[in-house]
Design an enzyme around this catalytic site. Structure first.
Site, mmCIF file in Angstrom:
data_model
loop_
_atom_site.group_PDB
_atom_site.id
_atom_site.type_symbol
_atom_site.label_atom_id
_atom_site.label_comp_id
_atom_site.label_asym_id
_atom_site.label_seq_id
_atom_site.Cartn_x
_atom_site.Cartn_y
_atom_site.Cartn_z
ATOM 1 N N ASP A 1 -2.694 -18.199 -0.158
ATOM 2 C CA ASP A 1 -3.697 -18.919 -1.042
ATOM 3 C C ASP A 1 -4.237 -19.855 -0.093
ATOM 4 O O ASP A 1 -5.357 -20.156 -0.059
ATOM 5 C CB ASP A 1 -3.183 -19.416 -2.296
ATOM 6 C CG ASP A 1 -1.612 -20.073 -2.101
ATOM 7 O OD1 ASP A 1 -1.080 -19.950 -1.120
ATOM 8 O OD2 ASP A 1 -1.463 -20.782 -3.097
ATOM 9 N N TYR B 1 0.851 -1.079 -0.005
ATOM 10 C CA TYR B 1 -0.020 -0.189 0.091
ATOM 11 C C TYR B 1 0.937 1.375 0.117
ATOM 12 O O TYR B 1 0.372 2.324 -0.435
ATOM 13 C CB TYR B 1 -0.948 -0.104 1.254
ATOM 14 C CG TYR B 1 -2.203 -0.744 1.099
ATOM 15 C CD1 TYR B 1 -2.207 -1.954 0.786
ATOM 16 C CD2 TYR B 1 -3.573 -0.069 1.309
ATOM 17 C CE1 TYR B 1 -3.523 -2.557 0.373
ATOM 18 C CE2 TYR B 1 -4.693 -0.656 1.142
ATOM 19 C CZ TYR B 1 -4.544 -2.104 1.033
ATOM 20 O OH TYR B 1 -5.890 -2.665 0.647
ATOM 21 N N LYS C 1 3.707 -15.121 1.831
ATOM 22 C CA LYS C 1 3.827 -15.901 0.340
ATOM 23 C C LYS C 1 5.285 -16.011 0.151
ATOM 24 O O LYS C 1 5.845 -15.928 -0.802
ATOM 25 C CB LYS C 1 3.190 -15.200 -0.747
ATOM 26 C CG LYS C 1 3.016 -15.632 -2.053
ATOM 27 C CD LYS C 1 1.981 -16.789 -2.099
ATOM 28 C CE LYS C 1 1.919 -17.394 -3.565
ATOM 29 N NZ LYS C 1 1.049 -18.803 -3.562
HETATM 30 C C1 IPM Z 1 -10.239 -1.597 4.146
HETATM 31 C C2 IPM Z 1 -10.642 -0.816 2.993
HETATM 32 C C3 IPM Z 1 -9.558 -0.096 2.682
HETATM 33 C C4 IPM Z 1 -8.234 -0.833 2.344
HETATM 34 C C5 IPM Z 1 -9.764 0.845 1.191
HETATM 35 C C6 IPM Z 1 -11.011 1.731 1.337
HETATM 36 C C7 IPM Z 1 -8.517 1.853 1.054
HETATM 37 O O1 IPM Z 1 -10.684 -2.092 1.955
HETATM 38 O O2 IPM Z 1 -10.191 -0.824 5.091
HETATM 39 O O3 IPM Z 1 -10.153 -2.694 4.108
HETATM 40 O O4 IPM Z 1 -8.011 -1.397 1.481
HETATM 41 O O5 IPM Z 1 -7.546 -1.012 3.394
#
Ligand code: IPM
Ligand code: MG
Length: 361
Positions: free
Chosen positions: A226, A143, A194
């Site tokens: 998985d 992320y 993984k």
């Molecule tokens: C979560 C959501 C968020 C994430 C999105 C909305 C950015 O899916 O809190 O799980 O991917 O973390």
């Protein structure tokens, strides 16, 4: 003596405002009963913040959050903002909040309530007794890893890039949170990675294995993601506490949530080292039913309970709210998402009123 708490409310988008007003009413009522005074301050995030300020996370919102004892967030996003580029979408606000407050540990409990067992899409004998805590790393991994972006290549083709990366210390700090939580539960921790393909996962597995020697009382296992996904729907009772990275945790926590019948029931907590934690339902903003009084406010109400328990150290207040939720379910009240034959269908507001009554009983 009355205790005083400052709570930042981030109602956000879609069903956010309606479920927040139910949670606030419940918190106020339980506060009156136990001498807790809440000072609520609203702030903007997500699409609502984009519309008002052009920014999904205005600096003022982050300041307000930092100056409070805890943050109660609802949900963000909706069709209206779906075509915006990635870096100005409502989701950016949420990611910015997590990063800005250093909320590296995301706790997502998935516990099946006996009253809702038939709302699960899986067979009763598979989900009966499920009680899982997913501990998801929240401020690292793919992320946030660099480089990221969509780049032009020499051939004129575009190339999209994200980077999955974890350092020793990032793995260790989420690992310790997970071991500590497992200890307070059934002392079984499953780490998901993984490692058969990804180097970042090899490091993850090495560090968790290393940490395990500090927690000899916790039984540790490792699964590839998985396989973990398959095991979650095959035999979910084998899990107690799961620890995993940001992306795998995003996916597995939705799957774990659905075991319980509805994602509309589940709260979560995002915690860091110093700043206040953020408490929010696992579900999204459900724009398809927003403003129609159809939303299930229970996940938001239970997020309030989680805030009381983990953020404000008010377990008695948390207990009372959780008990009220069980009471209304025992009374047969159901919103559409958890409706089953013979039960009474109610809207968001009516569910809120029933919760207030149940608190007093
Ligand atoms: C979560 C959501 C968020 C994430 C999105 C909305 C950015 O899916 O809190 O799980 O991917 O973390
Ligand atoms: Mg998700």
């Amino acid at each position: 003596m009355t205790k005083h708490y400052r709570i930042t409310l981030l109602p956000g988008d879609g069903i956010g405002p309606e479920i927040t007003s139910v949670a606030v009413a419940v918190l106020k009522r339980v506060g009156q009963m136990l001498n807790l005074q809440f000072e609520f301050q609203d702030a903007l995030i997500g699409g609502a913040a984009i519309d008002a300020t052009g920014n999904p996370l205005p600096a003022e919102t982050l300041d307000t959050c930092r100056n409070s004892d805890a943050v109660l967030l609802a949900a963000i996003g909706g069709y209206k903002w779906d075509s915006l580029p990635n870096n100005s979408r409502p989701e950016r606000g949420l990611l910015g909040l997590r990063a800005g407050l250093g909320l590296f540990a995301n706790l997502r409990p998935a516990k099946i309530l006996p009253q809702l067992i038939d709302a699960s899409s899986l067979k009763r004998e598979i989900v009966d007794g499920v009680d899982i805590m997913v501990v998801r790393e929240l401020t690292g991994g793919i992320y946030f890893g660099q480089p990221k972006g969509i780049f032009a290549t020499e051939t004129g083709e575009k190339r999209g890039v994200n980077t999955m990366a974890y350092t020793d210390s990032e793995i260790d700090r989420i690992g310790r949170v997970a071991f500590d939580i497992a200890r307070k539960r059934q002392s079984r921790l499953c780490s998901v990675d993984k490692a058969n393909v990804l180097e970042v996962s090899q490091l993850w597995r090495d560090r968790i294995t290393q940490l395990a020697s500090d927690y000899p009382d916790v039984e540790v296992s490792h699964l590839y993601v998985d396989n973990a996904a398959m095991q979650l729907v095959r035999a979910p009772r084998q899990f107690d506490t799961i620890v995993t990275g940001n992306l795998f945790g995003d996916i597995l926590s939705d799957a774990a949530a659905m075991l319980t019948g509805s994602i509309g029931m589940l709260p979560s907590a995002s915690l860091g080292e110093a700043n206040p934690g953020v408490y929010e339902p696992v579900h999204g903003s459900a724009p398809d039913i927003a403003g129609q009084d159809k939303a299930n406010p229970i996940a938001q109400v239970l997020s309030g309970a989680m805030m009381l328990r983990y953020g404000l150290n008010e377990p008695e207040a948390a207990d009372r709210i959780e008990k009220a939720v069980l009471t209304v379910l025992d009374q047969g009240l159901r919103t559409g998402d958890i409706m089953s034959p013979g039960m009474q269908l109610v809207g968001c507001q009516a569910m809120g009123e029933a919760l207030l009554k149940a608190l007093e009983a």
